[in-house]
Design an enzyme around this catalytic site. Structure first.
Site, short mmCIF file in Angstrom:
data_model
loop_
_atom_site.label_atom_id
_atom_site.label_comp_id
_atom_site.label_asym_id
_atom_site.label_seq_id
_atom_site.Cartn_x
_atom_site.Cartn_y
_atom_site.Cartn_z
N GLY A 242 0.79 -1.22 0.00
CA GLY A 242 0.00 0.00 0.00
C GLY A 242 0.82 1.27 0.00
CE LYS B 159 3.98 15.55 -1.49
NZ LYS B 159 4.36 14.23 -0.98
#
Length: 428
Positions: free
Chosen positions: A189, A207
């Site tokens: 995940g 970012k």
């Protein structure tokens, strides 16, 4: 005689991993949050596309709605956690234009349409907060935006994507190949089914654009960020990095020089002595350099439902205080007009790994090419191998343009079998 303060109504747009955790914390910790705000906080509702889909039990069924516009209009604070550019942009603009405070974790939207969002917030006198958009739970946006507002930030160097750091860390510590580590990251995940945004460097680039905008007080969009991902990093590159006392990290870099501002993302070699070299697994860390404050490092979990929700809740408390008690948070600081440099204008160092014919005079010929382009050689590591020798040449700092021209010429030399890899060196 005191006047009762009306409840601050919070609308949550999106009920994925982060949205679910935000709703949970809003409801489970409501009394504490209300005390911190200085007035009661109330969940106005949760926007989802399909209210019939089963949700985590922590999300009250009666709070779900598919009418985003009505929910936005009824709220004091709008928390956007849907991701993507649309309809998130339109919903945030609707909220800001109506004077609603907005909290978002949407780095792609801020890096692409930040100017429009800031202008809408300023026009309406509304708050726009986005701590969770960069580095998850790590308090980073607020320190750069507020705590260092009186200082001059000169450089930001950071690991801001947990997926790529996990992949590179596993390749380094376990000697695994890129493809098998990505597959394992997907199973755990850490990586999406389509990991392109992460491994291609695009998430980190968004970012980097946000951090550069805050640090250098000017608008920087994702289109201004030079971006390379980690897809070409091989096990041989990892092994070669160990030979020279380095580790490979995907770095987001924003730095200011006399010529302008350079913002870039790429895999680079970091010396093992650098603080970022020890950042393991899916963690994030950002190294900030400022004229007065010196060197600062921020470290922690950069993703995940609960960590990201922590940053979102911090923003919710801040803007809810303004709603309940008056005031407004920081506005966009956009006074500077530094040139945003293309990658060719950046100053960096290269580590070039190549195979050459193991004959007298070959190294001198290669060195002549570097000298021709005014690129100094810092060190040479040679590993003999039958008819060829493997060289790792580390350069002194030079312009990206000069370094690229050097490599282009080296590739064409008959004495050079192959340029195996080219990685930049940072943090030295």
């Amino acid at each position: 005689m005191s006047t009762a303060i009306s409840p601050v109504k919070i609308a949550v747009l999106g009920c994925g991993t982060v949205g679910t955790q935000v709703v949970r914390l809003l409801t489970e910790n409501n009394s504490d949050l209300s005390a911190r705000v200085g007035g009661s906080v109330e969940l106005a509702g949760v926007y989802v596309r399909d209210t019939s889909v089963a949700r985590d039990p922590v999300v009250p069924v009666e709070a779900l709605t598919s009418d985003a516009e009505a929910l936005i209009d009824s709220a004091d604070v709008v928390v956007e956690l849907m991701g993507g550019l649309e309809p998130a942009r339109a919903m945030i603009i609707r909220a800001l234009s109506a004077g609603k405070a907005v909290v978002t974790a949407n780095k792609a939207l801020l890096a692409t349409h930040g100017a429009e969002l800031y202008e809408a917030a300023d026009a309406a006198g509304a708050d726009l907060y986005f701590e969770a958009a960069v580095a998850g739970a790590i308090p980073l946006v607020r320190p750069v935006r507020e705590s260092l507002a009186g200082d001059t930030v000169t450089r930001i160097l950071g690991i801001v994507n947990g997926t790529t750091n996990y992949v590179l860390d596993e390749m380094t510590t376990k000697g695994l190949d890129y493809d098998e580590v990505v597959a394992e990251a997907q199973r755990l995940g850490y990586a999406e089914a389509d990991p392109t945004a992460d491994v291609g460097g695009h998430d980190a680039a968004a970012k980097a654009a946000i951090l550069a905008s805050l640090a250098f007080h000017q608008r920087v969009t994702i289109d201004d960020v030079y971006c390379e991902g980690i897809t070409e990093v091989s096990a041989a590159d990892i092994a070669a990095a160990k030979e020279t006392g380095h580790v490979i990290k995907l770095l987001a870099i924003a730095e200011k020089a006399d010529a302008g501002v350079s913002v870039r993302v790429y895999p680079a070699l970091l010396p093992l002595s650098h603080p970022l070299a020890t950042v393991r697994g899916a963690f994030n860390a950002v190294f900030v350099e400022a004229e007065a404050a010196g060197e600062l490092m921020f470290y922690g979990q950069g993703a995940g439902g609960a960590p990201t929700a922590s940053a979102v809740l911090g923003d919710i408390v801040s803007v809810a205080r303004h709603v309940a008690n008056g005031g407004r948070g920081p506005r966009e600081s956009n006074y500077a007009r530094h040139d945003v440099l293309p990658i060719e204008g950046a100053q960096t160092r290269y580590a070039v790994r190549m195979s050459v014919h193991d004959k007298p005079g070959v190294l001198a010929r290669v060195a002549d090419v570097f000298a021709k382009h005014e690129v100094g050689i810092g060190s040479v590591l040679q590993v003999p191998d039958a008819d060829f020798a493997s060289l790792i040449i580390s350069t002194h700092r030079a312009s990206e343009g000069a370094l690229r021209a050097t490599i282009d010429e080296v590739r064409g030399m008959d004495a050079v079998g192959e340029v195996l890899s080219v990685l930049r060196i940072e943090g030295e």
